[in-house]
Enzyme design. Structure first.
Site, mmCIF file in Angstrom:
data_model
loop_
_atom_site.group_PDB
_atom_site.id
_atom_site.type_symbol
_atom_site.label_atom_id
_atom_site.label_comp_id
_atom_site.label_asym_id
_atom_site.label_seq_id
_atom_site.Cartn_x
_atom_site.Cartn_y
_atom_site.Cartn_z
ATOM 1 N N HIS A 1 0.971 -1.357 -0.013
ATOM 2 C CA HIS A 1 0.020 0.045 -0.043
ATOM 3 C C HIS A 1 0.889 1.274 -0.028
ATOM 4 O O HIS A 1 0.435 2.327 0.482
ATOM 5 C CB HIS A 1 -0.923 0.117 1.179
ATOM 6 N N GLU B 1 10.259 8.582 -16.679
ATOM 7 C CA GLU B 1 8.902 9.288 -17.120
ATOM 8 C C GLU B 1 8.571 9.059 -18.692
ATOM 9 O O GLU B 1 7.151 8.701 -18.910
ATOM 10 C CB GLU B 1 8.882 10.760 -17.250
#
Ligand code: ARG
Length: 469
Positions: free
Chosen positions: A164, A298
């Protein structure tokens, strides 16, 4: 509209009174993207004339002349002296024109017997993608190798493992890096399995129903390095699942790079400060002199979106297509070509970035125990003292809560406070309250303990060595 586009219908002019309208020729044309299949088209033609010869449709002098002409045509393509004309609809028609220019209309015109562009393109896309699969496999193997090398350099470095995206349990940096190598190894496995399905030759399927000329499809398949002919001529000309599956595997590779990229981008922030990217694999800002941006990661993340787009576009083209060949199928090429080009350009840069980034080991180790990431170790230690896991979870939860209230780390809680929480929490628990102890203890199959990580490295090394052959 009567604007006719010259001899664009050269392959099928007989029943037509003129060529197609210019707008139709422009719509139809695929030469600007299927030209990359030229050498595959020639290989297909070479195999096809052998079949024509063995079935008695070409004499020895004829096939010799055709073989020479095809070789010449290939040279002309490679040296740029034979190029597509605006009136060539696709690579097949352009190369037929080229062959006729060299071998003459009489002989060149014999070659089209027993094949259609439908079985031709269905074969060429396979032979082309098989080569690209080899090329991409090499690039992925290089990345797996670099990940394995980097893991081996960092066997003893601890870092926070997350679920998480919260601190969960400490792991070794090596284990984390290898967790990015395994999905790529499965992509390579997928490519291998895909090859077995792709390595079949639709030649002989003709337009859709098969050929009447008795050409040997096994001979063609063998000439093209394929394992045999496809079994149903309609399926052979209509299906592109082989293309879609290839695009899926490439997309999965892209997604795997994208997931790692997301971490790299975060690791490179001042807040994390886990890695420094090498200057050669990062970029600056035109206005902010201090900036060093993780553009490679990216772009990997961005390009994975593009790969997904190519795959979904291709699947949308296939959806609801009736049997057998439909011109819609021409739309399979641009997406899959773009997918090949995208991965071919992305993988080397990505691998270079991973090979050269430096890890801030102190920072990773400092944060490895943060967020009470050793709590599971306490709970499991209690289980070893014969406490049920349910109670162990509860006791450890109270210990964490005590730490939070008092601003302490787990190992800083005094003995008497531990005893107050549970008499089972004896000072011996301190043995497991270290990051190195925690990592060492996780020695079950696939765990982060050193021997398990070393096993992984040797498995991946074997895979790389096998792939390199
Ligand atoms: N350019 C076409 C394609 O990519 C080749 C096959 C054309 N066949 C036809 N019957 N028009 O699918």
């Amino acid at each position: 509209m009567s604007n006719r586009a010259g001899d664009a219908g050269a392959l099928w002019g007989g029943r037509f009174e003129g060529g197609p309208a210019e707008s139709v020729a422009a719509l139809s044309r695929s030469i600007h993207f299927d030209w990359r299949l030229a050498s595959y088209d020639i290989a297909g033609t070479r195999a096809h004339i052998k079949a024509l010869h063995s079935a008695g449709y070409l004499t020895v002098p004829e096939i010799e002349k055709l073989e020479k002409s095809l070789a010449q045509l290939l040279v002309r393509i490679e040296d740029g002296s034979f190029t597509a004309k605006p009136t060539d609809e696709d690579v097949h028609s352009a190369l037929e024109r080229g062959l006729i220019e060299i071998a003459g209309a009489e002989l060149g015109g014999k070659v089209r017997a027993g094949r259609s562009r439908n079985d031709q393109i269905a074969t060429l896309i396979r032979t082309y993608l098989l080569d690209e699969a080899d090329h991409l496999e090499k690039l992925v193997l290089q990345l797996v190798q670099v990940l394995t090398d980097r893991a081996e350099e960092n066997l003893a470095v601890a870092m926070p493992g997350r679920t998480h995206f919260q601190h969960a349990q400490p792991v070794s940096l090596a284990h984390h890096l290898l967790a990015h190598a395994w999905p790529l190894s499965r992509d390579l496995e997928r490519l291998g399995e895909w090859r077995a399905r792709a390595r079949l030759s639709p030649y002989g399927a003709g337009a859709l129903a098969g050929s009447t000329l008795g050409l040997d499809p096994h001979l063609v398949a063998k000439e093209l390095g394929l394992s045999g002919p496809t079994q149903n001529s309609m399926d052979a000309t209509a299906s592109r699942d082989v293309v879609a599956e290839f695009a899926f595997i490439c997309t999965m590779i892209g997604i795997n790079l994208s997931r790692f990229s997301e971490e790299i981008i975060i690791w490179a922030t001042a807040e994390f400060d886990f890695i420094k990217l090498d200057d050669a694999y990062s970029t600056g800002s035109s206005i902010m002199p201090q900036k060093k941006n993780p553009d490679v990661a990216e772009l990997a993340r961005g390009k994975s979106g593009r790969l997904i787009g190519n795959l979904t576009g291709l699947l949308a083209t296939l959806k609801a297509l009736p049997l057998s060949y439909n011109r819609d199928l021409q739309e399979d090429k641009e997406p899959v070509f773009d997918t090949v080009d995208t991965l071919s350009i992305l993988l080397p840069a990505f691998t270079g970035m991973v090979a050269t980034m430096s890890f801030n080991k102190n920072r990773m180790e400092l944060l490895a125990p943060a967020g009470f990431s050793l709590a599971t170790d306490v709970a499991e230690w209690l289980v070893k003292q014969k406490v049920s896991f349910r109670d162990a979870h509860e006791i450890t939860g109270q210990l964490v809560s005590f730490c939070e209230k008092n601003g302490l780390e787990l190992h800083q809680v005094p003995d008497e406070e531990m005893a107050k929480i549970s008499k089972m929490l004896t000072p011996d628990v301190r043995d497991v309250l270290s990051v190195s102890g925690s990592i060492k203890a996780r020695s079950g199959a696939g765990g982060t303990a050193l021997p398990r990580v070393i096993e992984q490295i040797s498995s991946l090394r074997k895979l790389v060595a096998k792939g390199a052959n």
